[in-house]
Design a protein around this motif. Structure first.
Motif, short mmCIF file in Angstrom:
data_model
loop_
_atom_site.label_atom_id
_atom_site.label_comp_id
_atom_site.label_asym_id
_atom_site.label_seq_id
_atom_site.Cartn_x
_atom_site.Cartn_y
_atom_site.Cartn_z
N GLU A 159 -26.74 -60.48 -42.19
CA GLU A 159 -28.11 -60.05 -41.94
C GLU A 159 -28.19 -58.58 -41.55
N CYS B 267 -29.04 -54.88 -41.81
CA CYS B 267 -30.15 -54.28 -42.56
C CYS B 267 -29.68 -53.32 -43.64
N GLN C 138 -27.41 -54.76 -50.17
CA GLN C 138 -27.59 -55.58 -51.36
C GLN C 138 -26.21 -56.06 -51.81
N TRP D 74 -30.55 -59.42 -50.68
CA TRP D 74 -31.16 -58.13 -50.37
C TRP D 74 -31.80 -58.21 -48.99
N VAL D 75 -31.43 -57.24 -48.15
CA VAL D 75 -31.98 -57.14 -46.79
C VAL D 75 -32.67 -55.79 -46.66
N PRO D 76 -33.93 -55.77 -46.21
CA PRO D 76 -34.65 -54.49 -46.12
C PRO D 76 -34.07 -53.56 -45.06
N GLY E 138 -36.72 -60.29 -46.72
CA GLY E 138 -35.52 -60.20 -47.53
C GLY E 138 -35.44 -61.40 -48.46
N SER F 264 -32.39 -64.15 -50.39
CA SER F 264 -31.02 -64.61 -50.66
C SER F 264 -31.10 -65.69 -51.73
N TYR G 62 -37.61 -60.25 -41.45
CA TYR G 62 -36.88 -59.46 -40.47
C TYR G 62 -37.84 -58.63 -39.62
N ALA H 116 -39.29 -59.01 -52.92
CA ALA H 116 -37.95 -59.01 -52.30
C ALA H 116 -36.94 -59.72 -53.19
#
Length: 222
Positions: free
Chosen positions: A18, A20, A23, A48-50, A56, A58, A80, A210
């Protein structure tokens, strides 16, 4: 022995899953040692996590795993807050929907699409509104299944006996839920599905964006 060719670096692990602004894309096939380089099955994952706050995605997909890996696809949308806080909530969509009543003996309910895997996925990918609508259908169908099971007294739990040592789990004597337990589980399920449906209805466009940030499935998928 079955195996899987894995990349040596840049894997998402529990400690940084997780983190931030990241990708991760993973593609794999399966093989038996005696048959390699002949391979089978398809596995694909995209995360992808912003950078800061926001939604985001998964995503995972698997097919033709010869019983080693079950067929299916799913996408989780965690929301998030500014780092280092963990996701506030997560909305789950996919070919299968699941809900678990936890306790000494847990009961899991599932609802599966009546369409083939890729056909079902294509409908979700066709547009943000289509993703929302298909997701709401799946959530509603599972909610009704859970509600019916609770209201018709089909959910069991168990009473744990004393721990006898030696690392052995205590005996678990099955019994139906009490009326009070049924009422509590009904309220818990109602709140869960209401929250999932509201978040999906309010933020489906951000979630879809996302998902496409994780991997451009709307433009690059066989």
């Amino acid at each position: 022995m079955p195996g899987s060719r894995r990349p040596l670096r840049c894997q998402a692990a529990g400690s940084d899953f997780e983190r931030c602004d990241q990708q991760v894309i993973k593609l794999n096939t399966l093989f038996y040692d005696q048959d390699y380089p002949q391979v089978f099955g398809l596995g694909f994952q995209a995360l992808w996590v912003p950078k800061t706050a926001g939604w985001g995605a998964s995503y995972s997909f698997a097919e033709n795993g010869d019983g080693i890996v079950g067929d299916g696809w799913g996408v989780a949308f965690p929301e998030y807050t500014p780092p280092p806080a963990p996701p506030e909530t997560t909305v789950n969509l996919g070919w299968k929907y699941g809900y678990t009543i936890y306790g000494p003996d847990r009961t899991t309910f599932e609802y599966s699409s009546d369409l083939p895997l890729r056909e079902d996925l294509a409908l979700y990918l066709s547009a943000p509104q289509a993703m929302r609508d298909r997701g709401l259908v799946g959530l509603l169908a599972l909610a009704q299944k859970v509600d019916q099971a609770i209201n018709t007294h089909q959910v069991n739990t168990c009473d744990l006996g004393p721990y006898l040592g030696r690392g052995l789990p205590p005996a678990c004597t099955p019994r139906p839920l009490t009326l009070g337990e049924e009422a509590a589980e009904g309220l818990r399920a109602e709140a869960y599905f209401a929250n999932q449906e509201k978040l999906l209805g309010d933020y489906y466009q951000e979630m879809y964006a996302a998902w496409m940030m994780a991997f451009p499935l709307d433009r690059c998928w066989p």
